[in-house]
Design a protein around this motif. Sequence first.
Motif, PDB file in Angstrom:
ATOM      1  N   ASP A  20      13.370  18.927  -6.431  1.00  0.00           N
ATOM      2  CA  ASP A  20      12.254  19.721  -7.292  1.00  0.00           C
ATOM      3  C   ASP A  20      13.000  20.352  -8.596  1.00  0.00           C
ATOM      4  OD1 ASP A  20      10.496  19.224  -5.280  1.00  0.00           O
ATOM      5  OD2 ASP A  20      10.688  20.991  -4.323  1.00  0.00           O
ATOM      6  N   LEU A  21      14.218  20.811  -8.306  1.00  0.00           N
ATOM      7  CA  LEU A  21      14.827  21.284  -9.534  1.00  0.00           C
ATOM      8  C   LEU A  21      15.114  20.418 -10.669  1.00  0.00           C
ATOM      9  CD1 LEU A  21      17.287  23.909  -7.773  1.00  0.00           C
ATOM     10  CD2 LEU A  21      15.227  24.623  -8.984  1.00  0.00           C
ATOM     11  N   LEU A  22      15.641  19.083 -10.062  1.00  0.00           N
ATOM     12  CA  LEU A  22      16.017  18.141 -11.014  1.00  0.00           C
ATOM     13  C   LEU A  22      14.805  17.685 -11.787  1.00  0.00           C
ATOM     14  CD1 LEU A  22      18.981  16.125  -9.263  1.00  0.00           C
ATOM     15  CD2 LEU A  22      18.784  17.217 -11.383  1.00  0.00           C
ATOM     16  N   HIS A  23      13.592  17.557 -11.004  1.00  0.00           N
ATOM     17  CA  HIS A  23      12.375  16.868 -11.489  1.00  0.00           C
ATOM     18  C   HIS A  23      11.890  17.890 -12.483  1.00  0.00           C
ATOM     19  CE1 HIS A  23       8.485  15.476 -12.158  1.00  0.00           C
ATOM     20  NE2 HIS A  23       8.696  14.317 -11.438  1.00  0.00           N
ATOM     21  N   GLU A  24      12.059  19.312 -12.270  1.00  0.00           N
ATOM     22  CA  GLU A  24      11.739  20.329 -13.073  1.00  0.00           C
ATOM     23  C   GLU A  24      12.415  20.406 -14.426  1.00  0.00           C
ATOM     24  OE1 GLU A  24       9.037  23.100 -14.754  1.00  0.00           O
ATOM     25  OE2 GLU A  24       8.790  22.085 -13.012  1.00  0.00           O
ATOM     26  N   SER A  25      13.817  20.070 -14.252  1.00  0.00           N
ATOM     27  CA  SER A  25      14.667  19.957 -15.532  1.00  0.00           C
ATOM     28  C   SER A  25      14.312  18.869 -16.196  1.00  0.00           C
ATOM     29  CB  SER A  25      16.147  20.139 -14.908  1.00  0.00           C
ATOM     30  OG  SER A  25      16.675  21.187 -14.401  1.00  0.00           O
ATOM     31  N   TYR A  26      13.924  17.798 -15.725  1.00  0.00           N
ATOM     32  CA  TYR A  26      13.692  16.431 -16.231  1.00  0.00           C
ATOM     33  C   TYR A  26      12.291  16.856 -17.319  1.00  0.00           C
ATOM     34  CZ  TYR A  26      11.350  11.948 -17.222  1.00  0.00           C
ATOM     35  OH  TYR A  26      10.529  11.093 -17.775  1.00  0.00           O
ATOM     36  N   ARG A  74      12.470   0.497  -6.710  1.00  0.00           N
ATOM     37  CA  ARG A  74      11.662  -0.383  -7.877  1.00  0.00           C
ATOM     38  C   ARG A  74      11.647   0.406  -9.163  1.00  0.00           C
ATOM     39  NH1 ARG A  74       6.877  -2.263  -3.525  1.00  0.00           N
ATOM     40  NH2 ARG A  74       7.796  -4.315  -3.209  1.00  0.00           N
ATOM     41  N   ASP A  75      11.337   1.830  -8.947  1.00  0.00           N
ATOM     42  CA  ASP A  75      11.341   2.814  -9.864  1.00  0.00           C
ATOM     43  C   ASP A  75      12.607   2.569 -10.853  1.00  0.00           C
ATOM     44  OD1 ASP A  75      10.860   4.590 -11.773  1.00  0.00           O
ATOM     45  OD2 ASP A  75       9.881   6.030 -10.283  1.00  0.00           O
ATOM     46  N   ASN A  76      13.845   2.751 -10.054  1.00  0.00           N
ATOM     47  CA  ASN A  76      14.972   2.733 -10.489  1.00  0.00           C
ATOM     48  C   ASN A  76      15.436   1.696 -11.312  1.00  0.00           C
ATOM     49  OD1 ASN A  76      17.906   3.868 -10.675  1.00  0.00           O
ATOM     50  ND2 ASN A  76      18.288   1.959  -9.528  1.00  0.00           N
ATOM     51  N   LEU A  77      15.131   0.447 -10.954  1.00  0.00           N
ATOM     52  CA  LEU A  77      15.187  -0.816 -11.718  1.00  0.00           C
ATOM     53  C   LEU A  77      14.244  -0.809 -12.950  1.00  0.00           C
ATOM     54  CD1 LEU A  77      16.017  -3.668 -12.136  1.00  0.00           C
ATOM     55  CD2 LEU A  77      14.335  -4.675 -10.597  1.00  0.00           C
ATOM     56  N   LEU A  84      15.871  10.104  -9.768  1.00  0.00           N
ATOM     57  CA  LEU A  84      15.655   9.132  -8.709  1.00  0.00           C
ATOM     58  C   LEU A  84      16.742   9.328  -7.662  1.00  0.00           C
ATOM     59  CD1 LEU A  84      14.634   6.224 -11.001  1.00  0.00           C
ATOM     60  CD2 LEU A  84      13.264   7.328  -9.484  1.00  0.00           C
ATOM     61  N   MET A  85      17.935   9.588  -7.980  1.00  0.00           N
ATOM     62  CA  MET A  85      19.006   9.636  -7.172  1.00  0.00           C
ATOM     63  C   MET A  85      18.888  10.678  -6.077  1.00  0.00           C
ATOM     64  SD  MET A  85      21.631   8.517  -5.893  1.00  0.00           S
ATOM     65  CE  MET A  85      22.223   7.239  -7.295  1.00  0.00           C
ATOM     66  N   ALA A  86      18.407  12.189  -6.700  1.00  0.00           N
ATOM     67  CA  ALA A  86      17.957  12.969  -5.690  1.00  0.00           C
ATOM     68  C   ALA A  86      17.074  12.548  -4.717  1.00  0.00           C
ATOM     69  CB  ALA A  86      17.540  14.483  -6.506  1.00  0.00           C
ATOM     70  N   GLN A  87      16.083  11.801  -5.266  1.00  0.00           N
ATOM     71  CA  GLN A  87      14.961  11.351  -4.326  1.00  0.00           C
ATOM     72  C   GLN A  87      15.523  10.438  -3.425  1.00  0.00           C
ATOM     73  OE1 GLN A  87      12.018   8.319  -5.678  1.00  0.00           O
ATOM     74  NE2 GLN A  87      10.461   9.914  -5.392  1.00  0.00           N
ATOM     75  N   LEU A 132       0.798  -1.167   0.115  1.00  0.00           N
ATOM     76  CA  LEU A 132       0.098   0.037  -0.011  1.00  0.00           C
ATOM     77  C   LEU A 132       0.831   1.330  -0.104  1.00  0.00           C
ATOM     78  CD1 LEU A 132      -2.876  -0.962   2.717  1.00  0.00           C
ATOM     79  CD2 LEU A 132      -2.935  -0.807   0.055  1.00  0.00           C
ATOM     80  N   ILE A 133       1.895   1.250   0.900  1.00  0.00           N
ATOM     81  CA  ILE A 133       2.742   2.485   1.036  1.00  0.00           C
ATOM     82  C   ILE A 133       3.555   2.662  -0.124  1.00  0.00           C
ATOM     83  CG2 ILE A 133       4.225   3.704   2.331  1.00  0.00           C
ATOM     84  CD1 ILE A 133       3.061   2.513   4.735  1.00  0.00           C
ATOM     85  N   SER A 134       4.322   1.235  -0.545  1.00  0.00           N
ATOM     86  CA  SER A 134       5.081   1.434  -2.041  1.00  0.00           C
ATOM     87  C   SER A 134       4.173   2.031  -3.081  1.00  0.00           C
ATOM     88  CB  SER A 134       5.340   0.087  -2.339  1.00  0.00           C
ATOM     89  OG  SER A 134       6.183  -0.423  -0.958  1.00  0.00           O
ATOM     90  N   GLY A 135       3.144   1.724  -3.151  1.00  0.00           N
ATOM     91  CA  GLY A 135       2.239   2.325  -4.298  1.00  0.00           C
ATOM     92  C   GLY A 135       2.239   3.747  -4.313  1.00  0.00           C
ATOM     93  N   CYS A 136       2.521   4.536  -3.152  1.00  0.00           N
ATOM     94  CA  CYS A 136       2.417   5.980  -3.006  1.00  0.00           C
ATOM     95  C   CYS A 136       3.719   6.423  -3.774  1.00  0.00           C
ATOM     96  CB  CYS A 136       2.006   6.206  -1.550  1.00  0.00           C
ATOM     97  SG  CYS A 136       0.437   5.728  -1.055  1.00  0.00           S
ATOM     98  N   ALA A 137       4.767   5.939  -3.813  1.00  0.00           N
ATOM     99  CA  ALA A 137       5.921   6.493  -3.937  1.00  0.00           C
ATOM    100  C   ALA A 137       6.017   7.524  -5.186  1.00  0.00           C
ATOM    101  CB  ALA A 137       7.060   5.433  -4.320  1.00  0.00           C
ATOM    102  N   SER A 138       5.178   7.265  -6.229  1.00  0.00           N
ATOM    103  CA  SER A 138       5.061   8.158  -7.277  1.00  0.00           C
ATOM    104  C   SER A 138       3.878   8.834  -7.348  1.00  0.00           C
ATOM    105  CB  SER A 138       5.353   7.472  -8.655  1.00  0.00           C
ATOM    106  OG  SER A 138       6.748   6.899  -8.561  1.00  0.00           O
TER     107      SER A 138
END
Length: 501
Positions: free
Chosen positions: A429-435, A225-228, A446-449, A15-21
């Motif tokens: 936040d900056l990396l996600h915006e740049s992405y 999991r997201d990284n894999l 993902l590494m910043a997260q 349940l909690i893992s599903g909230c990761a993204s």
Amino acid sequence: MKIGFPVTVGLLTALISGCASSPDRQITELGESKPVSIALCDPSPVKVKRDDSSQLPASTDPETKLVAHEQAEELPFAEYDIPLVPVSGALEAHPQTFYSLSDLESLAQANNPTLIQSAAQVEASRGAAYQAGLYPNPVVGYASDQIGIDGTAGELQGAFVSQEFVTGGKLKLSRAKWTQQICIAETNLSAQYTRVLNDVRIHFYRTLAAQQMLSVHHQLLANARDNLQTHKEMLNLGQTNQAGLLQAEVDLHRARLKQMAAENNLEQEWRDLVAMVGTPELQCTILKGSLEPATEVYDWSSAMHQLLENSPEIVAAWERVQHDEITVERERVQPIPNILVNVDFGHNFETNNNVAGVTAGLPLPVFDRNQGTVDQALADLNQSRANVKRLELSLMSKLSDKYRDYRTARQHVETYRSEMLPKAKEAYDLLHESYKRRRAPWPEVLMAQKIYYDLQAEYIMSQLQYHESEIAIRGMLLTGGLEVPSAPMSGGHIDAVPKPR
């Protein structure tokens, strides 16, 4: 319905893992200390999707967009409120019930067995003090004289009464000595209450920290999991190799192991907590509280002054000095002889008269003047006086260690809260915006997260260290809530007599 531990943990993880993204989680503004509630959302694993409209060949665009995360994922900050997992399949979790620190303190004061033991020592000292001041009982009996003259039962037939009269104020001093032991026992009882409450508080914050660490590790597992999945996509696009994919798989296994360790740690901390409270049957539920530090800041001089003035251990040590001073006076009057008076009365059959007689006697302190016991009492008094100084120095040394831990932990907490965590979140936040603008690759996001979650785990442990050291300082370094309370005084030759004195 009874829920087995593996099933519950698996469900909670999913349940909690599903909230990761998920963008639906709530975030506390930086600098606040209010707890964040985790919204349970879709338990499906995090999936990496391609944005076909923006995909470019790997050979011409090394920063190809791998995952269509157009909304910044809100990272939780500092505090979580999540239910504890059951410690065994025989127990049920009650998500609607929670315990605060004050609830557990009340339960401990009512159920911890060492408090009963310490209270019993007070009653035992009270009984000994009462017994030590009682007057000796008189002796009554039958008396006859010259039995068998002319075949008679005796020339004199009668009875006697014998009484010992205590001199020198011995009974008063004995009662005063044992009354002083009551004071020591009551001080020890107060110290035991403090020990129990200190340990309950420490285990409460350890369990609360374990509860929050488990939540962080759920987020780290989702990140792995997201990284894999991202590396699998990158391998399809030719942006990584098999070695990178294998490393991502290793990272996922490491995250799973750390999550399982966090679950085991939470389970163990819960068991320790309910054992300290004295209610091992207490079912697992939610702990309500915050790990944020108190606004009060201790300085060394005030902490040292509080310890030396209020420590029950030092108070009890001074009470033992007073006890031994009374003991010296009591043993000095011991050689003063008590007077033994005997009164007999009866009928003289030879003269056919009623007769009576009185005898009185006392021991002469010629050889035994109790000089050895007086020397022992003086030696005990000298030891007690030296023990006060020893105890003060020992507590000062222990306080020095705890104060170092306290200052270090508080410095860490303040730095994490005001500098490191806000900057780590801003970097994410900056990396996600740049992405989203196709200027940064998703693995860097993902590494910043992951860095943010790792910092948050370190922040939780710094908060825990702060509370443990702060409780020790405020609680005058008293721990051992399940250890057998020490006796007010150790027994010796002076007390090894039929009647306490």
